[in-house]
Design an enzyme around this catalytic site. Structure first.
Site, PDB file in Angstrom:
ATOM      1  N   MET A   1      -8.237   3.461   8.592  1.00 51.24           N
ATOM      2  CA  MET A   1      -7.406   2.158   8.001  1.00 51.24           C
ATOM      3  C   MET A   1      -6.305   2.043   8.976  1.00 51.24           C
ATOM      4  SD  MET A   1      -5.972   2.461   4.088  1.00 51.24           S
ATOM      5  CE  MET A   1      -6.972   2.067   2.788  1.00 51.24           C
ATOM      6  N   GLY A   2      -5.771   0.658   8.678  1.00 51.49           N
ATOM      7  CA  GLY A   2      -5.156   0.102   9.455  1.00 51.49           C
ATOM      8  C   GLY A   2      -5.512  -1.393   9.361  1.00 51.49           C
TER       9      GLY A   2
ATOM     10  N   TYR B   1      -7.528   5.884   2.029  1.00 56.13           N
ATOM     11  CA  TYR B   1      -6.992   6.366   0.840  1.00 56.13           C
ATOM     12  C   TYR B   1      -6.734   7.555   0.836  1.00 56.13           C
ATOM     13  CZ  TYR B   1      -8.170   1.380  -0.274  1.00 56.13           C
ATOM     14  OH  TYR B   1      -8.403   0.028  -0.256  1.00 56.13           O
TER      15      TYR B   1
ATOM     16  N   ARG C   1      -3.262   8.189   2.086  1.00 56.63           N
ATOM     17  CA  ARG C   1      -1.999   7.368   1.970  1.00 56.63           C
ATOM     18  C   ARG C   1      -1.131   7.978   0.761  1.00 56.63           C
ATOM     19  NH1 ARG C   1      -3.285   1.320   0.897  1.00 56.63           N
ATOM     20  NH2 ARG C   1      -3.944   2.043  -1.171  1.00 56.63           N
TER      21      ARG C   1
ATOM     22  N   GLY D   1       0.863  -1.136  -0.054  1.00 55.94           N
ATOM     23  CA  GLY D   1      -0.008  -0.112  -0.008  1.00 55.94           C
ATOM     24  C   GLY D   1       0.874   1.485   0.051  1.00 55.94           C
TER      25      GLY D   1
ATOM     26  N   LYS E   1       8.127   0.609   5.634  1.00 56.51           N
ATOM     27  CA  LYS E   1       6.931   1.508   4.976  1.00 56.51           C
ATOM     28  C   LYS E   1       5.761   0.980   5.657  1.00 56.51           C
ATOM     29  CE  LYS E   1       4.381   0.109   2.497  1.00 56.51           C
ATOM     30  NZ  LYS E   1       3.404  -0.702   1.657  1.00 56.51           N
ATOM     31  N   THR E   2       4.804   1.617   5.860  1.00 63.01           N
ATOM     32  CA  THR E   2       3.445   1.499   6.174  1.00 63.01           C
ATOM     33  C   THR E   2       2.774   2.525   6.867  1.00 63.01           C
ATOM     34  OG1 THR E   2       1.516  -0.276   6.672  1.00 63.01           O
ATOM     35  CG2 THR E   2       3.511  -0.381   7.961  1.00 63.01           C
TER      36      THR E   2
ATOM     37  N   ASP F   1       5.178  -7.916   5.424  1.00 65.07           N
ATOM     38  CA  ASP F   1       4.948  -8.907   4.476  1.00 65.07           C
ATOM     39  C   ASP F   1       6.307  -8.809   3.618  1.00 65.07           C
ATOM     40  OD1 ASP F   1       3.060 -10.174   5.807  1.00 65.07           O
ATOM     41  OD2 ASP F   1       1.398  -9.288   4.603  1.00 65.07           O
TER      42      ASP F   1
ATOM     43  N   ASP G   1       0.093   1.878   8.456  1.00 58.69           N
ATOM     44  CA  ASP G   1      -0.367   1.341   9.717  1.00 58.69           C
ATOM     45  C   ASP G   1       0.491   1.221  10.937  1.00 58.69           C
ATOM     46  OD1 ASP G   1      -2.330   0.535   7.770  1.00 58.69           O
ATOM     47  OD2 ASP G   1      -2.076  -1.799   7.808  1.00 58.69           O
TER      48      ASP G   1
ATOM     49  N   ARG H   1       1.405  -5.653  -4.955  1.00 54.59           N
ATOM     50  CA  ARG H   1       1.203  -6.503  -3.727  1.00 54.59           C
ATOM     51  C   ARG H   1       1.632  -8.013  -4.394  1.00 54.59           C
ATOM     52  NH1 ARG H   1      -0.595  -4.600   0.775  1.00 54.59           N
ATOM     53  NH2 ARG H   1      -1.957  -2.839   0.734  1.00 54.59           N
TER      54      ARG H   1
HETATM   55  P1  FBP Z   1       0.387  -1.932   3.582  1.00 57.40           P
HETATM   56  O1  FBP Z   1       0.483  -2.943   4.825  1.00 57.40           O
HETATM   57  O2  FBP Z   1       1.031  -2.912   2.463  1.00 57.40           O
HETATM   58  O3  FBP Z   1       1.282  -0.747   3.931  1.00 57.40           O
HETATM   59  O4  FBP Z   1      -0.733  -1.304   3.089  1.00 57.40           O
HETATM   60  C1  FBP Z   1      -1.560  -0.992   4.578  1.00 57.40           C
HETATM   61  C2  FBP Z   1      -2.889  -0.531   3.924  1.00 57.40           C
HETATM   62  O5  FBP Z   1      -2.955   0.694   3.628  1.00 57.40           O
HETATM   63  C3  FBP Z   1      -4.211  -1.007   5.065  1.00 57.40           C
HETATM   64  O6  FBP Z   1      -4.220   0.109   5.927  1.00 57.40           O
HETATM   65  C4  FBP Z   1      -5.256  -1.201   4.161  1.00 57.40           C
HETATM   66  O7  FBP Z   1      -6.196  -2.358   4.714  1.00 57.40           O
HETATM   67  C5  FBP Z   1      -4.900  -1.981   2.844  1.00 57.40           C
HETATM   68  O8  FBP Z   1      -3.544  -1.259   2.691  1.00 57.40           O
HETATM   69  C6  FBP Z   1      -5.586  -1.593   1.733  1.00 57.40           C
HETATM   70  O9  FBP Z   1      -4.975  -2.247   0.643  1.00 57.40           O
HETATM   71  P2  FBP Z   1      -5.077  -1.771  -0.771  1.00 57.40           P
HETATM   72  O10 FBP Z   1      -4.425  -0.799  -1.330  1.00 57.40           O
HETATM   73  O11 FBP Z   1      -4.892  -3.242  -1.729  1.00 57.40           O
HETATM   74  O12 FBP Z   1      -6.662  -1.753  -0.992  1.00 57.40           O
END
Ligand code: FBP
Length: 549
Positions: free
Chosen positions: A247-248, A421, A424, A78, A199-200, A173, A202, A142
């Site tokens: 989110m998270g 979103y 991010r 993400g 990075k994240t 991951d 979350d 991903r």
């Molecule tokens: P990462 O763990 O890859 O940083 O992504 C986190 C995240 O933003 C979560 O908060 C959210 O649940 C998920 O990605 C959403 O995924 P996508 O971008 O595939 O819709």
């Protein structure tokens, strides 16, 4: 590309590098390390990269002349504010080693490495993206890097481009995959280093040595701004309850940080729900009780923050998801051609009675999402589950019952929001702009030090950025064995909200006051120019965690 006045001014911002990285550095080795748990098993799986020492960079008074180095970079998972600054820091770092060094960006995530899709990142491209949000410079994806075929395919292009090191910018991951890739390339003497960057948004990739993941600071500031705006609207009109999902995917760090910044009436913390063994109905009742109590004083309004991952932390639902994962993994062949209702029927027939009952107690759309929607890492796609609507509907029903019993005499009108979103890809705060640039620049120093299987680590983050320290942490040090998709796997341990940690304790000591009295804080938008106390503050989570140390 047309640019706004702020974009133009922001492009000129020069991130503040830790003083130690401004000249030549030498890597000083600490003691050998061990994984956080399951040491024997992790050592068996990572014979070449286990037990490496922590590294700390110090100034070098006798620098050696550098040689040109080609590096590949991948954005994984993400989006998180600051990714472009990691790449620009890396670019400047390798150019500092030697002006003929080259940086290649693999396109749309790890898949770009396997499919040989890349661009060379020149200074003209890099300059266009400095201090900007987003991952659009090379895109992200991903794709899970896990098979020997993928590693070997990646190695072909790495050799063709004479790449000496890959830098993988990702969450837990993706950095787990980086560790596996580093181990594999080392085991076959491929001569390719792999370095990770944390990075994240979350905030759940952190530990003793990684103080925070990048993007958390900016994203929570963006969400807190809008939560504050909603609270001001709410306190002006005094007629709505706002249910705000944040989110998270798993941990509740984002919700907790936003609560500390904005002081809502209610904030649910998934880790507490799990620790107290609460059911979904218990969570609903606890919200309805606050709604009813505020109504007694004529306050038929309020705000509720809901962490995105809540559903997975409700013990009965967690048990159900674990069995769903096992059923899907054990019957991969039998289910591969099934879809929709046929797949649902198959799954239900293979669940234990308890878990089937839990599944059937959930609204159809939630049940379906738990059964069918998974990301490539096997995670339930919680961002698709509309928990905010589910909870407000259940709270509405509970309040009707309470009204019939004479326990609720107010009005209840709910509005829903989901903030994820929106935050991010925001332009990174000064904290994230500096932190990310330093992470990337430091990754170049790790490449120059010739190490592999390390994560770039910048610490001392509550101090001004010039005082930050820099080094590398062996990724295996962060790993343990977890049951994922029906099998035991080595993975980086996710950092959940600690109920004994300072940020949660601070929240818990004030939440009763916030629920009954209206104590909203309105943080306002991120400021990029102005006094340091307005522009350069790290997250409250980071500040409280440091005070605890
Ligand atoms: P990462 O763990 O890859 O940083 O992504 C986190 C995240 O933003 C979560 O908060 C959210 O649940 C998920 O990605 C959403 O995924 P996508 O971008 O595939 O819709």
């Amino acid at each position: 590309m047309k640019k706004s006045p702020l974009q133009k001014a922001r492009a000129a911002y020069q991130p503040k590098l830790p003083i130690v990285l401004t000249g030549a550095v030498k890597a000083v080795e600490g003691n050998p390390t061990r994984s956080v748990a399951d040491q024997a098993e992790i050592q068996r799986l990572f014979p070449n990269t286990y037990g490496l020492p922590e590294l700390k960079f110090e100034k070098n008074t006798t620098p050696a002349a550098g040689r040109p180095v080609n590096v590949g970079v991948i954005l994984s998972g993400g989006q998180a504010p600051g990714g472009h600054n990691v790449i620009s820091g890396l670019f400047d770092g390798i150019k500092k080693i030697h002006r003929d060094s080259r940086l290649f960006g693999f396109l749309m995530g790890p898949g770009g490495l396997v499919d040989h899709k890349y661009i060379e990142l020149t200074s003209a491209i890099i300059d266009d993206y400095r201090n900007t949000g987003g991952f659009d410079i090379i895109g992200s994806g991903r794709t899970k890097l896990e098979t020997k075929e993928q590693f070997d395919k990646g190695l072909e292009i790495v050799k063709e481009l004479n790449i000496k090191a890959l830098v993988i910018i990702g969450g837990d991951d993706s950095n787990t995959n980086a560790a596996v890739l580093a181990e594999y390339y080392k085991s076959i003497n491929a001569g390719v280093q792999v370095i990770g960057c944390p990075k994240t948004i979350d905030g759940d990739l952190k530990n003793e040595c990684i103080e925070t993941s990048f993007g958390f600071d900016t994203a929570t500031k963006v969400y807190s701004e809008v939560i504050g705006n909603i609270q001001r609207d709410c306190n002006s009109a005094k007629k709505y309850w706002h249910f705000i999902k944040l989110m998270g995917r798993s941990a509740s760090h984002i919700a907790l940080e936003c609560a500390l910044q904005t002081q809502p009436n209610i904030c649910i913390i998934s880790e507490e729900v799990e620790a107290k063994n609460m059911t979904l109905q218990d969570v609903v009742n606890s919200i309805a009780d606050v709604v009813a109590a505020r109504a007694e004083y004529g306050n038929n309004f309020g705000t509720v923050l809901i962490p995105e991952g809540l559903i997975e932390f409700i013990p009965a639902i967690k048990k159900l998801i674990a069995e769903l994962n096992n059923v899907l993994a054990a019957n991969a062949d039998a289910t591969k051609d099934l879809a929709g209702e046929a797949l649902e029927t198959f799954i239900k027939e293979h669940l234990s009675a308890d878990n089937r009952a839990t599944l059937e107690s959930l609204p159809d759309n939630v049940a379906r999402q738990l059964m069918l929607d998974r990301d490539p890492h096997g995670n339930v796609q919680v961002s698709l589950i509309e928990t905010e609507k589910l909870l407000s509907e259940m709270v509405g029903n509970r309040l009707k019952t309470m009204a019939a019993e004479g326990k609720f005499k107010g009005k209840f009108s709910a509005l829903h929001h989901f903030f994820g979103y929106e935050g991010r890809c925001a332009d990174p705060s000064n904290f994230d702009a500096d932190y990310c640039y330093a992470l990337g620049f430091n990754a170049a120093c790790l490449v120059n030090a010739g190490v592999t299987g390390y994560m770039s680590s910048i610490r001392n983050l509550v101090k001004p950025s010039v005082q930050w320290t820099a080094g590398g942490i062996p990724i295996t040090m962060m790993m343990n064995i977890e049951h994922r998709n029906g099998a035991d796997k080595p993975v980086i341990q996710k950092a959940l909200v600690r109920l004994d940690g300072a940020p949660f304790r601070k929240f818990a000591s004030q939440r009763d006051d916030w629920s009954m009295n209206t104590c909203y804080v309105y943080p306002g938008p991120i400021q990029y120019f102005g006094p340091a106390e307005v522009c350069d503050q790290p997250s409250l989570t980071l500040l409280y965690e440091h005070k605890d140390k």
